[in-house]
Enzyme design. Structure first.
Site, PDB file in Angstrom:
ATOM      1  N   GLU A   7       0.829  -1.209   0.000  1.00 17.85           N
ATOM      2  CA  GLU A   7       0.000   0.000   0.000  1.00 17.85           C
ATOM      3  C   GLU A   7       0.861   1.257   0.000  1.00 17.85           C
ATOM      4  O   GLU A   7       0.517   2.261  -0.610  1.00 17.85           O
ATOM      5  CB  GLU A   7      -0.934   0.017   1.223  1.00 17.85           C
ATOM      6  CG  GLU A   7      -1.961  -1.102   1.248  1.00 17.85           C
ATOM      7  CD  GLU A   7      -2.972  -1.001   0.118  1.00 17.85           C
ATOM      8  OE1 GLU A   7      -2.558  -1.137  -1.043  1.00 17.85           O
ATOM      9  OE2 GLU A   7      -4.163  -0.790   0.411  1.00 17.85           O
TER      10      GLU A   7
ATOM     11  N   THR B 137      -5.395   6.850  -5.568  1.00 17.28           N
ATOM     12  CA  THR B 137      -5.559   7.089  -4.125  1.00 17.28           C
ATOM     13  C   THR B 137      -4.681   8.263  -3.671  1.00 17.28           C
ATOM     14  O   THR B 137      -5.133   9.109  -2.890  1.00 17.28           O
ATOM     15  CB  THR B 137      -5.206   5.809  -3.338  1.00 17.28           C
ATOM     16  OG1 THR B 137      -6.113   4.787  -3.741  1.00 17.28           O
ATOM     17  CG2 THR B 137      -5.339   6.013  -1.845  1.00 17.28           C
TER      18      THR B 137
HETATM   19  N1  HSE Z   1      -8.475   4.771   3.476  1.00 14.21           N
HETATM   20  C1  HSE Z   1      -7.900   4.869   2.168  1.00 14.21           C
HETATM   21  C2  HSE Z   1      -8.341   6.172   1.537  1.00 14.21           C
HETATM   22  C3  HSE Z   1      -8.340   3.708   1.350  1.00 14.21           C
HETATM   23  O1  HSE Z   1      -9.548   6.430   1.549  1.00 14.21           O
HETATM   24  O2  HSE Z   1      -7.510   6.920   1.053  1.00 14.21           O
HETATM   25  C4  HSE Z   1      -7.885   3.721  -0.065  1.00 14.21           C
HETATM   26  O3  HSE Z   1      -8.465   2.617  -0.733  1.00 14.21           O
END
Ligand code: HSE
Length: 306
Positions: free
Chosen positions: A128, A181
């Site tokens: 990630e 993201t």
């Molecule tokens: N919590 C993260 C975001 C998840 O919302 O940026 C990304 O899939």
């Protein structure tokens, strides 16, 4: 050489009110990955079907997560990874988490399980970090453990598995636009008002209580996000219309899946989830953006041999 093929589930992170802390694992959406032990130390990625993603180990989330595991073990073992990507990158359904978790779960399995599944979370989080710049755990935790998970803390890591009421179904629409993201994190504000914080933690507590009590109405009215959704929804054409159509069709509630552009709704029972899917399809067709719709119950197993 030993080999295993695994299902790597898609996930809905945040689940509206739990930005970066809550996530759930999907049963009907996911990738497949085949990991084979090799004679050469390290990790190779020999095939990726369905997506144009890097084969170079250190540029691929599966490679990076797998290497983190091997380094922790100071292992001389070697593995080759083949990925059948069914979840598109930048979809908001945990594409990178599916690859990271599939790799660490399969490698750990082939090595005779030196780690528990929960102990694999930090290695998957390295994937990630490569994908989004932040080692968040709200996709990888439910992808590995299944069901709903709460990341109470990342330092030290404290992940709690929550109950998944049996009749809960997700309807997820994925408009075919890509939102990275990292980009959708950059636009967020770093401060929030006390008023919004109170609303948000009230809803998060309500959602967790609703899961324990199997109280679908409580789950529904807790699916509200006053912190992230007002900002990120601007990036998703038709967000308001999708959400309104889902609620009118009987969904308990919904919101942005992960960092978007996918939008999810939760319903009680598959029939309701199908009705919600029809309503979303009808309202979204005029937007002229291609889309997929998935209907899925909650995957309670996480990654599993397939
Ligand atoms: N919590 C993260 C975001 C998840 O919302 O940026 C990304 O899939």
């Amino acid at each position: 050489m030993k080999s295993i093929r695994v299902f790597c589930p898609g996930t809905i992170a945040n689940v509206s009110c739990g930005f970066d802390v809550l996530g759930l694992s999907l049963a009907g959406v996911g990738d497949y990955m085949t990991v084979t032990q090799t004679a050469t130390k390290g990790i190779t990625i020999s095939e990726i079907l369905g997506q144009d993603l890097p084969l170079e180990t250190t540029q691929n989330v599966a490679g990076v997560a797998g290497l983190a595991l091997l380094e922790a073990l100071e292992s001389d073992a070697g593995f080759d990874i083949k990925i059948d990507k069914r979840i598109k990158a930048g979809s908001g359904i945990g594409s990178s988490a599916a690859s990271s978790t599939g790799a660490v779960w399969a490698i750990n399995h082939l090595l005779g399980n030196p780690f528990t599944t929960k102990e694999l979370i930090p290695f998957a989080m390295e994937g990630e970090r490569l994908a989004s710049g932040v080692a968040h755990a709200d996709n990888v935790a439910p992808a590995l453990l299944g069901g709903f998970t709460l990341v109470r803390s990342t330092d030290p890591l404290d992940v709690i598995s929550l109950p998944s009421p049996g009749e809960l179904y997700a309807t997820v629409i994925h408009p075919q636009i890509e939102i990275k993201t990292a980009d959708s994190r950059r636009i967020l504000k770093s401060n929030l008002s006390l008023k919004d914080a109170i609303t948000q933690w009230g809803n998060l507590g309500g959602l967790v209580a609703g899961l324990y009590r199997e109280d679908y109405e409580l789950i529904g009215r807790s699916l509200q996000d006053v912190v992230i959704e007002p900002i990120r929804s601007i990036l998703i054409p038709g967000f308001t219309e999708i959400k309104e159509a889902a609620l009118n069709a009987g969904a308990l509630g919904g919101g942005i899946s992960g960092s978007g552009p996918s939008v999810f709704a939760l319903s009680k029972g598959k029939d309701n989830a199908l009705k919600v899917a029809d309503a979303i399809r009808n309202v979204y067709e005029p937007f002229g953006i291609s889309f997929d719709i998935h209907i899925s119950n909650i995957n309670k197993k996480g990654v599993y041999p397939a």
